[in-house]
Design an enzyme around this catalytic site. Structure first.
Site: not given
Ligand code: CDP
Length: 806
Positions: A237, A384-385, A760
């Site tokens: 990522q 996802r945050c 997110e």
């Protein structure tokens, strides 16, 4: 040539710029099976590596015998910690300032920890080699329960730092203690609690889970002995950070390392960190001089490379009897597993958890976080945050419901009463953040009207009466959540990773024909960057999005950036894109002024070119300007039309949203049915409404999974009992509810295009919404808080404990 026979609307539509529901350009290759993922990389003579892993959660490694493994046909080498010590790589630094074993050095600290790396001519031979390695273990007492980690007689896990009184984030109180992090004013908060009319206190746990992207973590490392260059294709990522880390760890010059992140099949935080597989594959390639591939399997992914959450949050709110909040006090026990490998910006041991005051105007607050070691896998990634924001949102949103229940107030009304008001922005929270913009009341009221909230409450009251009369075995829950995210790490004054400031970048190069290429420091894992980044450029400089090729993920060609996670791409790289485009536009304006023989100030921008003010026929389009830039630029001006921007944002962005869920639960079976789920998101300026909707659908589906069943669960001996998709809940289309999406638009005042992140938000707001729906359903039976995940069995158990099942 620009086609001036078109209307303004037609010219604008042709660009497919911001606000357009442009179809995802990357899907052309994905839907035809033509994506290029790491496992598609196949090089001549490539070898394969696989790990011997520990069956024990805590044990001393007495011996490792590789003799039989080395006799397996195809097996070439077995690498252990002893081998790695010769190149000083048995341990590696973590992003959180700790160190982590690459391969077991003397002991193992969690189940499935990497013990040895077998290198073979193919994957099957490597697996056979793994089975033939003989490891002798001496089991040690196992620590799984975080609440027992700081007991005086708790087992000593980290012998390597047993005498260290200080860690990366200050003093340690115990041999299993990592750090204590405090924020806020303790005395003022205590005083608010002392004079409060009403207080609530609850231990709210957010269980351990895992991002589980469909493509697991993997890499191919290829060392060229002649050039002394290392090329790594990997599921990264943040490719540039990986290159810098490899350079520092392996002591290779950074320009001799080429990191390429090709197509990535989902990341969700799992692909931010550096894992032993990367180091071992690189070492194996350097030693053998051959390319080495390492591909995790599903069980390895779920049990070893990172985890998420595992926060245990004792939460207290002080309030007046009218329901105005006056203080917030939170203590978090943060279970970081065997090594502190949390992926947070360096100065933030608990990420941005101090956003825990949420959307509410708390005059005072105090937060303390204790990080501890247990015999579980390391990681602590932002699934996802944005760095522990989902934990914070869950904490405050559950607590607000508990307060509403105590005050006998409607939870939506309690929220409306306490929201930060529009005129308070920019708003300084009691725990130190400056919220950039928001209009929470409008969003909440729109949500309530859309679902006909008052009618739903009436229906619920009637159903509860019917339940009490024995006419139905179904209970109805209405979950309300309102969240404020903090995304866009980040301003360099706040955020760095290993000392590298968290800016991001964009380079745009326009070619003579008016087409171009744009490269960024970000890396899409499915978010559609190739589509949306071109849309920003289209609007900014009037080149159709179809004429802009977006490229990410190759450290040789992309400008340095900190990568994609924590919904930072739009707030940071999105801004860099606009700024680079504006530099091009400024040069284009000089060219247009020269060619149209006017002063630059006499020009105005008109969709796809410059027009002389008051003389509409005198127009020069960007396509023509691009040609001129290479063909006949004004005297003294350098040819070409390109620009780079490295953007260091002045602040984070603060998207928000109002979610409402309606759920029915059968008390005799625990089976639930999500009748409705409404999600209103405000991410400021919307670049591509269709992609936003897709992001919201995906995030809500993950929120549904987490709240309703997904868990990394350990038994008391440290075995992971949910280590495959047989037990770890990943919803399919069959289980996934229908999502209703909506929006308001409150632009960010400091972002060049007013955009905030969105990827997110639905995970952050969705989890508390589901959990509040379940808790709301059971509340009239006398419960205050039921821990997640709310699977059928736990729902049935709750019903039984509350006396609803005979
Ligand atoms: O960092 P990440 O890409 O995961 O998250 P993001 O910045 O929230 O962006 C996710 C996707 O939504 C990207 O394709 C963005 O361009 C798009 N998006 C948008 O269209 N409008 C916004 N205001 C925010 C994001």
């Amino acid at each position: 040539m620009n086609d001036m026979s078109l209307t303004r609307e037609e010219r604008e539509a042709k660009l497919e710029g911001m606000g357009c529901k442009r179809k995802r350009v990357e899907d052309i290759r994905f839907t035809q099976g033509k994506g290029n993922y790491v496992d598609d990389v196949k090089l001549p003579g490539m070898l394969h590596g696989d790990f011997v892993r520990s069956p024990h959660a805590h044990a001393r490694v007495k011996s490792i015998n590789s003799e039989k493994a080395l006799k397996v046909p195809g097996v070439l080498a077995v690498i252990t910690a002893e081998t790695l010590k010769t190149v000083n790589l048995a341990w590696m630094p973590t992003l959180a300032g700790d160190v982590q074993m690459v391969l077991a050095d003397g002991k193992v600290l969690f189940q499935n920890q990497e013990v040895a790396f077998v290198v073979a001519t193919d994957r099957y031979a490597a697996d056979d080699g793994v089975a033939a390695v003989e490891v002798e273990y001496e089991p040690l007492p196992v620590l799984v329960d975080p609440f027992k980690a700081l007991d005086p007689d708790a087992p000593l896990l980290r012998e390597d730092i047993k005498d260290k009184k200080d860690g990366a984030h200050g003093p340690r109180k115990h041999h299993n203690h990592i750090f204590e992090w405090t924020v806020g004013d303790r005395e003022l908060t205590d005083a608010a609690f002392n004079k409060a009319d009403v207080t609530i206190k609850e231990m709210i746990s957010y269980h351990r889970t895992h991002p589980s992207p469909l493509e697991t973590c993997q890499c191919v490392c290829s060392f060229d002995k002649v050039k002394s260059e290392l090329t790594i294709w990997g599921t990264f990522q943040a490719p540039h950070v990986i290159r810098t880390v490899v350079s520092l760890i392996a002591k290779l010059p950074e320009q001799k390392i080429h990191v390429i992140a090709p197509d990535i099949g989902g990341g969700f935080g799992n692909k931010v960190g550096a894992y032993p597989g990367y180091i071992c594959a690189a070492v194996a390639s350097i030693v053998t001089g051959k390319p080495v591939k390492w591909v995790e399997d599903r069980i390895e992914n779920l049990t070893a490379t990172s985890f998420a959450r595992d926060y245990h949050m004792t939460t207290e709110i002080a309030a007046t009897k009218e329901g105005k909040v006056t203080g917030l006090r939170v203590h978090v026990l943060a279970d970081h597993g065997a090594f502190d490998a949390c992926a947070d910006p360096s100065k933030w041991p608990a990420g941005f958890f101090n956003i825990v005051t949420g959307s509410y105007d708390f005059p005072v607050a105090y937060l303390a976080v204790d990080g501890i070691y247990t015999n579980k896998a390391p990681g602590g990634v932002a699934y996802r945050c944005s760095f522990r924001v989902t934990e914070a949102a869950y904490c405050i949103e559950r607590a607000m419901d508990i307060l509403a229940q105590k005050l006998d107030m409607d939870p939506a009304e309690l929220r409306l009463k306490n929201f930060v008001k529009p005129e308070q922005f920019p708003y300084h929270s009691a725990l130190g953040w400056e919220y950039d913009s928001g209009d929470y009341h409008t969003a909440m009221r729109k949500a309530m009207e859309s679902v006909k909230y008052a009618e739903l409450r009436q229906e619920q009251a009637a159903k509860r009466e019917a339940f009490k009369r024995g006419e139905t075995r179904e209970i109805m829950g209405i979950g309300v959540s309102f969240f404020t995210e903090i995304v866009g790490a980040g301003p360099s004054k706040n955020c760095d990773i290993l000392g590298i400031a968290m800016f991001d970048s964009c380079e745009i190069r326009l070619h003579p024909t008016g087409a171009g290429i744009a490269r960024m420091g970000t890396k899409s894992q499915g978010q559609g960057h190739e589509t949306t980044w071109a849309q920003i450029i289209a609007t900014e400089i009037g080149i159709p999005a179809d004429n802009i090729m977006v490229e990410e993920g190759n450290t040789d060609t992309a400008p340095y950036g900190l990568g994609t996670y924590g919904s930072r791409s739009t707030p940071v790289a999105g801004a860099a894109i606009a700024m680079a485009a504006r530099k091009i536009k400024a040069k284009a304006q000089m060219i247009a002024a020269y060619k149209l023989e006017v002063h630059e100030d006499d020009l105005e921008w008109d969709i796809d070119g410059f027009r002389v003010k008051g003389l509409p026929e005198k127009f020069l389009g960007m396509k023509d300007i691009s040609w001129i830039a290479y063909n006949s630029p004004p005297p003294g001006m350098e040819p070409g039309l390109e620009a780079v921007s490295y953007y260091d944002p002045p602040n984070m962005t603060y998207p928000f949203g109002a979610y409402i869920c309606v759920m029915d639960i059968d008390v005799d079976t625990g089976v639930y049915k999500v009748r409705r789920f409404y999600a209103l998101d405000d991410c400021g300026t919307r670049i591509n409404p269709m992609i936003i909707e897709g992001q919201v659908h995906g995030g809500l589906t993950e929120a549904f999974a987490i709240a309703m069943g997904q868990e990394i669960h350990y038994d008391e001996t440290g075995n992971v009992t949910t280590g495959s998709f047989m037990d770890f809940f990943v919803p399919t289309a069959v289980e996934t509810p229908k999502w209703e999406t909506d929006y308001t638009v409150t632009p960010s005042p400091h972002h060049p295009i007013g955009a905030k992140g969105v990827g997110e938000s639905p995970n952050v707001g969705g989890v508390p919404c589901f959990s509040n729906a379940v808790n709301d359903a059971f509340s009239f039976l006398g419960s205050t808080h039921i821990q997640m995940p709310h699977d059928y069995w736990r729902n049935w158990k709750a019903a039984r404990e509350l006396g609803a099942v005979g």
